[in-house]
Design a protein around this motif. Sequence first.
Motif, PDB file in Angstrom:
ATOM      1  N   PRO A 229      75.616  67.749  11.577  1.00 35.44           N
ATOM      2  CA  PRO A 229      76.379  66.679  10.915  1.00 35.44           C
ATOM      3  C   PRO A 229      77.767  66.513  11.523  1.00 35.44           C
ATOM      4  N   ILE A 230      78.213  65.280  11.586  1.00 32.06           N
ATOM      5  CA  ILE A 230      79.533  64.973  12.164  1.00 32.06           C
ATOM      6  C   ILE A 230      80.632  65.625  11.329  1.00 32.06           C
ATOM      7  N   ILE A 231      81.523  66.347  12.006  1.00 35.70           N
ATOM      8  CA  ILE A 231      82.690  66.935  11.349  1.00 35.70           C
ATOM      9  C   ILE A 231      83.773  65.860  11.308  1.00 35.70           C
ATOM     10  N   HIS A 232      84.258  65.537  10.127  1.00 38.00           N
ATOM     11  CA  HIS A 232      85.224  64.446   9.969  1.00 38.00           C
ATOM     12  C   HIS A 232      86.446  64.976   9.220  1.00 38.00           C
ATOM     13  N   LEU A 233      87.605  64.958   9.873  1.00 45.13           N
ATOM     14  CA  LEU A 233      88.837  65.515   9.285  1.00 45.13           C
ATOM     15  C   LEU A 233      89.947  64.465   9.310  1.00 45.13           C
ATOM     16  N   LYS A 234      90.682  64.382   8.203  1.00 43.63           N
ATOM     17  CA  LYS A 234      91.787  63.413   8.105  1.00 43.63           C
ATOM     18  C   LYS A 234      93.047  64.091   7.599  1.00 43.63           C
ATOM     19  N   GLY A 235      94.174  63.689   8.167  1.00 41.63           N
ATOM     20  CA  GLY A 235      95.468  64.165   7.705  1.00 41.63           C
ATOM     21  C   GLY A 235      96.453  63.022   7.771  1.00 41.63           C
ATOM     22  N   GLU A 236      97.702  63.300   7.505  1.00 38.44           N
ATOM     23  CA  GLU A 236      98.713  62.238   7.590  1.00 38.44           C
ATOM     24  C   GLU A 236      98.955  61.899   9.056  1.00 38.44           C
ATOM     25  N   ASP A 237      98.688  60.660   9.413  1.00 37.42           N
ATOM     26  CA  ASP A 237      98.885  60.153  10.775  1.00 37.42           C
ATOM     27  C   ASP A 237      97.918  60.738  11.804  1.00 37.42           C
ATOM     28  N   ILE A 238      96.820  61.356  11.349  1.00 39.83           N
ATOM     29  CA  ILE A 238      95.830  61.849  12.301  1.00 39.83           C
ATOM     30  C   ILE A 238      94.445  61.862  11.656  1.00 39.83           C
ATOM     31  N   GLU A 239      93.437  61.531  12.437  1.00 40.01           N
ATOM     32  CA  GLU A 239      92.044  61.558  11.993  1.00 40.01           C
ATOM     33  C   GLU A 239      91.191  61.944  13.188  1.00 40.01           C
ATOM     34  N   MET A 240      90.149  62.755  12.949  1.00 38.54           N
ATOM     35  CA  MET A 240      89.259  63.144  14.051  1.00 38.54           C
ATOM     36  C   MET A 240      87.818  63.270  13.556  1.00 38.54           C
ATOM     37  N   ALA A 241      86.872  63.093  14.488  1.00 31.70           N
ATOM     38  CA  ALA A 241      85.455  63.288  14.202  1.00 31.70           C
ATOM     39  C   ALA A 241      84.845  63.989  15.405  1.00 31.70           C
ATOM     40  N   LEU A 242      83.823  64.809  15.142  1.00 32.16           N
ATOM     41  CA  LEU A 242      83.318  65.664  16.200  1.00 32.16           C
ATOM     42  C   LEU A 242      81.870  66.072  15.943  1.00 32.16           C
ATOM     43  N   THR A 243      81.060  66.135  17.007  1.00 33.84           N
ATOM     44  CA  THR A 243      79.735  66.744  16.963  1.00 33.84           C
ATOM     45  C   THR A 243      79.319  67.069  18.393  1.00 33.84           C
ATOM     46  N   HIS A 244      78.196  67.786  18.530  1.00 35.94           N
ATOM     47  CA  HIS A 244      77.590  68.013  19.848  1.00 35.94           C
ATOM     48  C   HIS A 244      76.269  67.257  19.895  1.00 35.94           C
ATOM     49  N   THR A 245      75.945  66.687  21.042  1.00 38.28           N
ATOM     50  CA  THR A 245      74.690  65.952  21.201  1.00 38.28           C
ATOM     51  C   THR A 245      73.783  66.702  22.172  1.00 38.28           C
ATOM     52  N   ASN A 246      72.646  66.127  22.486  1.00 41.17           N
ATOM     53  CA  ASN A 246      71.751  66.729  23.474  1.00 41.17           C
ATOM     54  C   ASN A 246      71.894  66.085  24.849  1.00 41.17           C
ATOM     55  N   GLN A 247      72.944  65.296  25.027  1.00 39.92           N
ATOM     56  CA  GLN A 247      73.177  64.653  26.314  1.00 39.92           C
ATOM     57  C   GLN A 247      74.160  65.468  27.144  1.00 39.92           C
ATOM     58  N   TYR A 248      74.101  65.260  28.467  1.00 45.12           N
ATOM     59  CA  TYR A 248      75.072  65.902  29.348  1.00 45.12           C
ATOM     60  C   TYR A 248      76.413  65.168  29.243  1.00 45.12           C
ATOM     61  N   GLY A 249      77.466  65.865  29.666  1.00 46.37           N
ATOM     62  CA  GLY A 249      78.776  65.220  29.729  1.00 46.37           C
ATOM     63  C   GLY A 249      79.541  65.298  28.423  1.00 46.37           C
ATOM     64  N   GLU A 250      80.750  64.737  28.446  1.00 45.36           N
ATOM     65  CA  GLU A 250      81.605  64.651  27.260  1.00 45.36           C
ATOM     66  C   GLU A 250      81.824  63.182  26.943  1.00 45.36           C
ATOM     67  N   GLU A 251      81.948  62.864  25.680  1.00 47.33           N
ATOM     68  CA  GLU A 251      82.123  61.469  25.262  1.00 47.33           C
ATOM     69  C   GLU A 251      83.247  61.420  24.232  1.00 47.33           C
ATOM     70  N   TYR A 252      84.308  60.688  24.554  1.00 55.81           N
ATOM     71  CA  TYR A 252      85.466  60.635  23.653  1.00 55.81           C
ATOM     72  C   TYR A 252      85.898  59.199  23.385  1.00 55.81           C
ATOM     73  N   TYR A 253      86.452  58.994  22.198  1.00 57.65           N
ATOM     74  CA  TYR A 253      87.073  57.727  21.815  1.00 57.65           C
ATOM     75  C   TYR A 253      88.441  58.087  21.250  1.00 57.65           C
ATOM     76  N   SER A 254      89.501  57.561  21.870  1.00 59.90           N
ATOM     77  CA  SER A 254      90.847  57.941  21.422  1.00 59.90           C
ATOM     78  C   SER A 254      91.679  56.695  21.099  1.00 59.90           C
ATOM     79  N   PHE A 255      92.521  56.825  20.079  1.00 60.30           N
ATOM     80  CA  PHE A 255      93.288  55.685  19.582  1.00 60.30           C
ATOM     81  C   PHE A 255      94.712  56.106  19.229  1.00 60.30           C
ATOM     82  N   VAL A 256      95.638  55.188  19.468  1.00 56.60           N
ATOM     83  CA  VAL A 256      97.033  55.378  19.046  1.00 56.60           C
ATOM     84  C   VAL A 256      97.465  54.128  18.291  1.00 56.60           C
ATOM     85  N   ASN A 257      97.860  54.307  17.041  1.00 53.19           N
ATOM     86  CA  ASN A 257      98.289  53.173  16.209  1.00 53.19           C
ATOM     87  C   ASN A 257      97.251  52.038  16.224  1.00 53.19           C
ATOM     88  N   GLY A 258      95.976  52.416  16.225  1.00 52.18           N
ATOM     89  CA  GLY A 258      94.916  51.415  16.209  1.00 52.18           C
ATOM     90  C   GLY A 258      94.542  50.871  17.568  1.00 52.18           C
TER      91      GLY A 258
END
Length: 632
Positions: A229-258
């Motif tokens: 299950p996706i790990i989803h954490l929220k704090g003041e001015d920060i939010e993150m989500a995380l899991t591992h898949t069965n695919q090779y490589g790393e996959e990221y989505y990053s945002f600043v102020n939307g």
Amino acid sequence: MAEKNVQYTEDSIRSLDWKEHIRLRPGMYIGKLGDGSAQDDGIYVLVKEVLDNSIDEHMMGYGRTIEVKISEHKVEVRDYGRGIPLGKVIDCVSKINTGGKYDSGAFQKSVGLNGVGTKAVNALSENFKVQSYRDGQTKVAVFEKGELIEDRPITSTSERNGTKIVFSPDSSVFKNYHFIPEYLENQIWNYAFLNAGLTVNYNGKKFFSDKGLHDLLDRRLDDDSERYPIIHLKGEDIEMALTHTNQYGEEYYSFVNGQYTTQGGTHLAAFREALVRAIREFYKKDYDASDIRQSIAGAIAVRVQEPVFESQTKTKLGSHSVGPDGPTLRTFVNDFIKTELDNYLHKNPDTANAMLKRILQSERERKEISGIKKLANERAKKANLHNKKLRDCRVHYDDPKANEEAKNNTMLFITEGDSASGSITKSRDVQTQAVFSLRGKPLNCFGMTKKVVYENEEFNLLQHALNIEDGIESLRYRKIVIATDADVDGMHIRLLIMTYFLQFFPDLVKNGHLYILDTPLFRVRNKKETIYCYSDEERRNAIAKLGNKPEITRFKGLGEISPDEFGGFIGEDIRLEPIILKKDTKIADLLSFFMGKNTPHRQNFIIDRLKVEKDIVDDPKKAKDKEETEAA
């Protein structure tokens, strides 16, 4: 030879007004221009700049709905925020350094901070109309290429407060442009994921998210039953989500102020480092960082005051603090993840065990291929000294010192056969275009482990040419372009190359780096004009236009096109088809269907879509007779 008597006087110095400067140097304001085939092309930046203002209103607590309508060449955005103050409507869209973002009380942690965005949209649009609704009154102004052509007086209205902007990108700046719906949908989904409670209605479809970055990862990842299950954490001015898949490589989505920072930056680097540190401390073992991050999928969003981006398009965040007196962004991200991820893993032992299992699997795979990897890399190093397969270019996408516009135009053509490679090599732009030659049909690597990337010399050299062995952060070319013939063999080679990338480097495809080169099928010409046609319909239109029995040539392969001609197809007017993975596209199923065993299901699929190409005749008279017969 330059003339020596050119006078350098006061008359040689001229000041451009705001719109002239934007139109003369659009790259400074919106990055690259492009035709819409890449997700960071200028036309999408124009949409983003207008939407950002509406999002900033929502973030300040004004307006829960944004209406967006986008047709082939027209964009309309209506928000229900406060509306631009009526006396400043014209200034806000036509005077540089004019806007509300400089007043930190009116806008905190907003996306657009330099007062340029909407002005750039105005200057680069054939038509631009702004209308503000405010407290029962409305004001309209209309522009063409940044020039005010209509200043309507303030009138009364019953419409709700807010702002409406309608524009059409200038076709003389964005040549042959077209909006790709999938890119627009991803763009709008990102706004929904990052703004709880916001509804964006785009062309009649509702975009809304309950769980923020959790929803983002859920939508972007394949349905993977083995994924924890996706790990989803929220704090003041920060939010993150995380899991591992069965695919090779790393996959990221990053945002600043939307803002979607496609090239990452300080916050993403801190996120990747903090994950490794927190996981090592939780399991009390010094796992290799590559084993922890292999197959990871993560998203992080931060909000900071006065973010420092590395370019006007805000795709990469520079290094700075969270606020005027706050910690560095790196420390802020690290402290949050260290505490919150550790707490989560302690509270959710099933997820912690599943994560450990995935890390140990990556460790085993890495150790299994370590011997062959070492030998392959030594071979690749020797080959790179005189790599006959690669004709490199001078500018590279990962060069921090290179010009931004040039970096964004870097591309590697993957070709098959000496004649096609020769034509492209002779006609390419040596500054930004490289060529990698295949010896023949590459190996079908479907279902194989990453070991084959090192065992197969061609795959290993391609990996090294792209510099993606340790992830796509150091990718050397912005676009990877598959350039094969449009015949059966060419299509098969295309599928084999796509299988290689989808199997071992899916993040490369998901981040919009893989393309197909579209080359003309026909040349139709008379003594005065030559028209290149990319479809049968274009061929018929060209014949109708030129009339009087034009000469028709059918190109059967890339090698038949002369280098002089080829220069026109891979230059300013290059046509590229992006490889786009849609939400319901599951990579494992896709590869299994096309590249797996020859099932009856696939045979029926091919037979149902089989088209026998009609004979194309080169004889102008026969071609004319054929056209008349078809018309009849």
